[in-house]
Write a protein that holds these residues in place. Structure first.
Motif, PDB file in Angstrom:
ATOM      1  N   ILE A  82       0.854  -1.187   0.000  1.00  0.00           N
ATOM      2  CA  ILE A  82       0.000   0.000   0.000  1.00  0.00           C
ATOM      3  C   ILE A  82       0.891   1.239   0.000  1.00  0.00           C
ATOM      4  N   SER A  83       0.441   2.289  -0.661  1.00  0.00           N
ATOM      5  CA  SER A  83       1.279   3.473  -0.793  1.00  0.00           C
ATOM      6  C   SER A  83       0.424   4.729  -0.929  1.00  0.00           C
ATOM      7  N   ALA A  84       0.974   5.841  -0.462  1.00  0.00           N
ATOM      8  CA  ALA A  84       0.289   7.130  -0.626  1.00  0.00           C
ATOM      9  C   ALA A  84       0.613   7.730  -1.982  1.00  0.00           C
ATOM     10  N   HIS A  85       1.498   7.095  -2.722  1.00  0.00           N
ATOM     11  CA  HIS A  85       1.942   7.650  -4.008  1.00  0.00           C
ATOM     12  C   HIS A  85       1.748   6.640  -5.136  1.00  0.00           C
ATOM     13  N   GLU A  86       1.191   7.093  -6.209  1.00  0.00           N
ATOM     14  CA  GLU A  86       1.011   6.237  -7.391  1.00  0.00           C
ATOM     15  C   GLU A  86       2.255   6.360  -8.266  1.00  0.00           C
ATOM     16  N   THR A  87       3.375   5.856  -7.735  1.00  0.00           N
ATOM     17  CA  THR A  87       4.664   6.004  -8.410  1.00  0.00           C
ATOM     18  C   THR A  87       5.009   4.727  -9.165  1.00  0.00           C
ATOM     19  N   PHE A  88       5.258   4.863 -10.475  1.00  0.00           N
ATOM     20  CA  PHE A  88       5.527   3.697 -11.312  1.00  0.00           C
ATOM     21  C   PHE A  88       6.765   2.946 -10.833  1.00  0.00           C
ATOM     22  N   PRO A 106      -5.931   7.023  -0.139  1.00  0.00           N
ATOM     23  CA  PRO A 106      -6.681   6.332   0.909  1.00  0.00           C
ATOM     24  C   PRO A 106      -7.326   5.059   0.374  1.00  0.00           C
ATOM     25  N   LEU A 107      -7.290   3.998   1.179  1.00  0.00           N
ATOM     26  CA  LEU A 107      -7.762   2.690   0.730  1.00  0.00           C
ATOM     27  C   LEU A 107      -9.281   2.611   0.723  1.00  0.00           C
ATOM     28  N   ASN A 108      -9.794   1.989  -0.323  1.00  0.00           N
ATOM     29  CA  ASN A 108     -11.206   1.638  -0.372  1.00  0.00           C
ATOM     30  C   ASN A 108     -11.361   0.283   0.323  1.00  0.00           C
ATOM     31  N   SER A 109     -12.233   0.215   1.329  1.00  0.00           N
ATOM     32  CA  SER A 109     -12.354  -0.995   2.156  1.00  0.00           C
ATOM     33  C   SER A 109     -12.656  -2.233   1.326  1.00  0.00           C
ATOM     34  N   GLU A 110     -13.616  -2.131   0.418  1.00  0.00           N
ATOM     35  CA  GLU A 110     -13.998  -3.287  -0.400  1.00  0.00           C
ATOM     36  C   GLU A 110     -12.868  -3.714  -1.323  1.00  0.00           C
ATOM     37  N   GLN A 111     -12.192  -2.728  -1.903  1.00  0.00           N
ATOM     38  CA  GLN A 111     -11.070  -3.038  -2.798  1.00  0.00           C
ATOM     39  C   GLN A 111      -9.957  -3.750  -2.025  1.00  0.00           C
ATOM     40  N   PHE A 112      -9.668  -3.282  -0.807  1.00  0.00           N
ATOM     41  CA  PHE A 112      -8.630  -3.892   0.018  1.00  0.00           C
ATOM     42  C   PHE A 112      -8.987  -5.336   0.370  1.00  0.00           C
ATOM     43  N   LEU A 113     -10.224  -5.552   0.812  1.00  0.00           N
ATOM     44  CA  LEU A 113     -10.643  -6.906   1.187  1.00  0.00           C
ATOM     45  C   LEU A 113     -10.696  -7.838  -0.017  1.00  0.00           C
ATOM     46  N   ASP A 114     -11.086  -7.316  -1.173  1.00  0.00           N
ATOM     47  CA  ASP A 114     -11.074  -8.129  -2.400  1.00  0.00           C
ATOM     48  C   ASP A 114      -9.657  -8.573  -2.731  1.00  0.00           C
ATOM     49  N   SER A 115      -8.711  -7.638  -2.569  1.00  0.00           N
ATOM     50  CA  SER A 115      -7.310  -7.961  -2.850  1.00  0.00           C
ATOM     51  C   SER A 115      -6.810  -9.055  -1.911  1.00  0.00           C
ATOM     52  N   VAL A 116      -7.093  -8.907  -0.610  1.00  0.00           N
ATOM     53  CA  VAL A 116      -6.678  -9.918   0.378  1.00  0.00           C
ATOM     54  C   VAL A 116      -7.353 -11.256   0.073  1.00  0.00           C
ATOM     55  N   ARG A 117      -8.653 -11.216  -0.241  1.00  0.00           N
ATOM     56  CA  ARG A 117      -9.413 -12.437  -0.538  1.00  0.00           C
ATOM     57  C   ARG A 117      -8.802 -13.180  -1.728  1.00  0.00           C
ATOM     58  N   ASN A 118      -8.455 -12.453  -2.789  1.00  0.00           N
ATOM     59  CA  ASN A 118      -7.881 -13.075  -3.987  1.00  0.00           C
ATOM     60  C   ASN A 118      -6.539 -13.734  -3.698  1.00  0.00           C
ATOM     61  N   VAL A 119      -5.701 -13.060  -2.880  1.00  0.00           N
ATOM     62  CA  VAL A 119      -4.389 -13.630  -2.543  1.00  0.00           C
ATOM     63  C   VAL A 119      -4.565 -14.897  -1.714  1.00  0.00           C
ATOM     64  N   LEU A 120      -5.442 -14.868  -0.716  1.00  0.00           N
ATOM     65  CA  LEU A 120      -5.644 -16.036   0.154  1.00  0.00           C
ATOM     66  C   LEU A 120      -6.217 -17.221  -0.624  1.00  0.00           C
ATOM     67  N   LEU A 121      -7.129 -16.939  -1.559  1.00  0.00           N
ATOM     68  CA  LEU A 121      -7.713 -18.018  -2.365  1.00  0.00           C
ATOM     69  C   LEU A 121      -6.654 -18.715  -3.205  1.00  0.00           C
ATOM     70  N   LYS A 122      -5.766 -17.925  -3.818  1.00  0.00           N
ATOM     71  CA  LYS A 122      -4.722 -18.513  -4.664  1.00  0.00           C
ATOM     72  C   LYS A 122      -3.686 -19.259  -3.844  1.00  0.00           C
ATOM     73  N   MET A 123      -3.448 -18.799  -2.610  1.00  0.00           N
ATOM     74  CA  MET A 123      -2.459 -19.467  -1.754  1.00  0.00           C
ATOM     75  C   MET A 123      -2.881 -20.887  -1.405  1.00  0.00           C
ATOM     76  N   GLY A 124      -4.184 -21.122  -1.322  1.00  0.00           N
ATOM     77  CA  GLY A 124      -4.668 -22.430  -0.890  1.00  0.00           C
ATOM     78  C   GLY A 124      -4.891 -23.411  -2.012  1.00  0.00           C
ATOM     79  N   LYS A 125      -4.677 -22.962  -3.271  1.00  0.00           N
ATOM     80  CA  LYS A 125      -4.986 -23.844  -4.401  1.00  0.00           C
ATOM     81  C   LYS A 125      -3.798 -23.973  -5.342  1.00  0.00           C
ATOM     82  N   PRO A 126      -3.444 -25.203  -5.734  1.00  0.00           N
ATOM     83  CA  PRO A 126      -2.443 -25.386  -6.780  1.00  0.00           C
ATOM     84  C   PRO A 126      -3.067 -25.087  -8.134  1.00  0.00           C
ATOM     85  N   SER A 127      -2.259 -25.070  -9.165  1.00  0.00           N
ATOM     86  CA  SER A 127      -2.789 -24.865 -10.513  1.00  0.00           C
ATOM     87  C   SER A 127      -3.682 -26.048 -10.896  1.00  0.00           C
TER      88      SER A 127
END
Length: 442
Positions: A82-88, A106-127
């Protein structure tokens, strides 16, 4: 359930994100917080962290530096930045280090939780390919050989680079594969493809399927951030050619060996996680020029042989042992003597520098000219202590003496034994002794 570490130098943000995660309904176990990179690194070393959520700009240690050290400690920890700057430039560096998302404050709550949810889902599943693998079910799985004609050419290149490079037709095929370098390294993966963990024999079909699954894990990890080619080699091995062009190698030249070590441990971790086998990984040095491919291949093969000496360790870097000091391959006794010397020098360096703020395992390893992970393994094997546990032991013993025998205040003692903040020092002290510094003083 997954453990998450939230790192930000603003306490309100740490508290807010922790509360959000706790009430999200996600499969979260413990939520840890840290107010600095050093505090976060201690947490990563001492706790079982699955996901790191970190700010990118924080005092003495940035989020990028924290990611680098976290990867060295535990390559499988996933990261959201997470960052306060949109620096490439920041985003590019974070992605290169394997960040799964880059969110702007500033973080959007839903966007943040969606991001966490997507990472956790992929962590638990192989290809999908790996999910299909079950011993005894090989007949339902369609195997596709990965470009067998190119595998033959690449294996010949690893055995006799001169003959391949002197053949115009072979050179054209190598160009088609994009094998240009000019910097190269070889990684070899050797998995037990004939018996499982209980020493039960696989069928021939399941052995082939397991090998195919190992190759798929390698490709999946490599495709994320490496320019590489993975293919079957003789003796049930998988070979990987890693390459860098001039620019990409120069950008992080000092850290390339660490990146290879991280990749090697990620390969071992994921192959064990999804296939339940302990593969051995051998990593060569990095040399410039495709003509050295056979040299690199011999180095990777030699590194794998270390498993005979260290059967409880699985990732070996050729450069961790100074082979040039010996006219022939070193004996078991010479290896043992060398290992003891490395550990002794590491202990001496730690005992002289444990009060230094920001002391890292990487720094200790660099002084010993070995990779951090190999040093950690040797240190634990020879002393019974995890290397960082030894640093904490010295700091805690010194701080206890200062509490009992001086009138120094908590922040002064914290400073003297190498901690950034008195709060972090108190947390470590209580975890170590089961009592707070102030209670001990009383």
């Amino acid at each position: 359930m997954y453990n998450i570490l939230v790192v930000d130098d603003e306490p309100l943000i740490c508290k807010g994100l922790s509360s959000l995660l706790a009430s999200s309904g996600l499969d979260v176990g413990h939520i840890y917080t840290a107010l600095s990179g050093f505090e976060a690194l201690d947490c990563i070393r001492m706790e079982d962290i699955d996901l790191l959520v970190t700010d990118i700009q924080m005092g003495a240690m940035s989020g990028i530096e924290l990611m680098q050290h976290a990867k060295l400690a535990k390559p499988w920890v996933q990261t959201i930045v997470i960052s306060a700057h949109e620096t490439f430039q920041y985003a590019q560096m974070a992605v290169r280090l394997g960040a799964k998302d880059y969110l702007i404050k500033p973080l959007n709550s839903e966007q943040f939780l969606d991001s966490v949810r997507n990472v956790l889902l992929k962590m638990g599943k192989p290809s999908p390919e790996l999910a299909t693998f079950t011993p005894g079910m090989g007949e339902y799985f369609r195997l596709e050989e990965p470009l067998p004609e190119y595998s033959e050419l690449l294996n010949l290149l690893l055995l006799d680079s001169t003959s391949v490079l002197s053949n115009q037709s072979s050179l054209e095929k190598l160009d088609t594969l994009g094998l240009q370098g000019p910097f190269f390294s070889i990684i070899k993966i050797k998995a037990p493809l004939t018996v499982d963990a209980t020493n039960k024999k696989y069928s021939a079909r399941d052995g082939l399927l397991l090998r195919y699954a190992v190759l798929n894990i390698a490709k999946e990890l490599l495709d994320q951030e490496w320019k590489s080619i993975a293919f079957y080699s003789p003796d049930e091995e998988i070979s990987v050619i890693i390459q860098w062009d001039e620019q990409s190698y120069a950008e992080t030249a000092a850290g390339q060996i660490n990146r290879l070590d991280i990749l090697g441990r990620s390969l071992h971790f994921n192959i064990h996680k999804y296939l339940h086998v302990n593969c051995v990984v051998g990593i060569s040095q990095i040399l410039k020029g495709i003509s050295f491919m056979d040299v690199l291949n011999r180095q990777a093969s030699k590194a794998i042989l270390w498993n005979e000496e260290h059967s409880d360790y699985y990732v070996f870097y050729y450069g961790d042992f100074n082979w040039n000091n010996y006219t022939a391959d070193p004996s078991a006794e010479e290896l043992h003597t060398r290992s003891n010397l490395i550990v002794q020098k590491a202990k001496e360096y730690i005992e002289e520098n444990y009060t230094q703020k920001g002391l890292t395992i990487h720094e200790v390893a660099k002084k010993n000219h070995v990779s951090p992970n190999y040093l950690s393994y040797l240190f634990k094997k020879n002393t019974g202590f995890n290397l960082w546990e030894y640093v904490i032991k010295l700091r805690m013993e010194e701080s206890r003496e200062l509490i009992l025998n001086t009138d120094l205040r908590r922040y002064e003692i914290s400073e003297k034994v190498g901690y950034e903040s008195p709060e972090h020092f108190s947390k470590i002290f209580k975890k170590y002794y089961g009592i707070s510094p102030s209670d001990l003083k009383k």
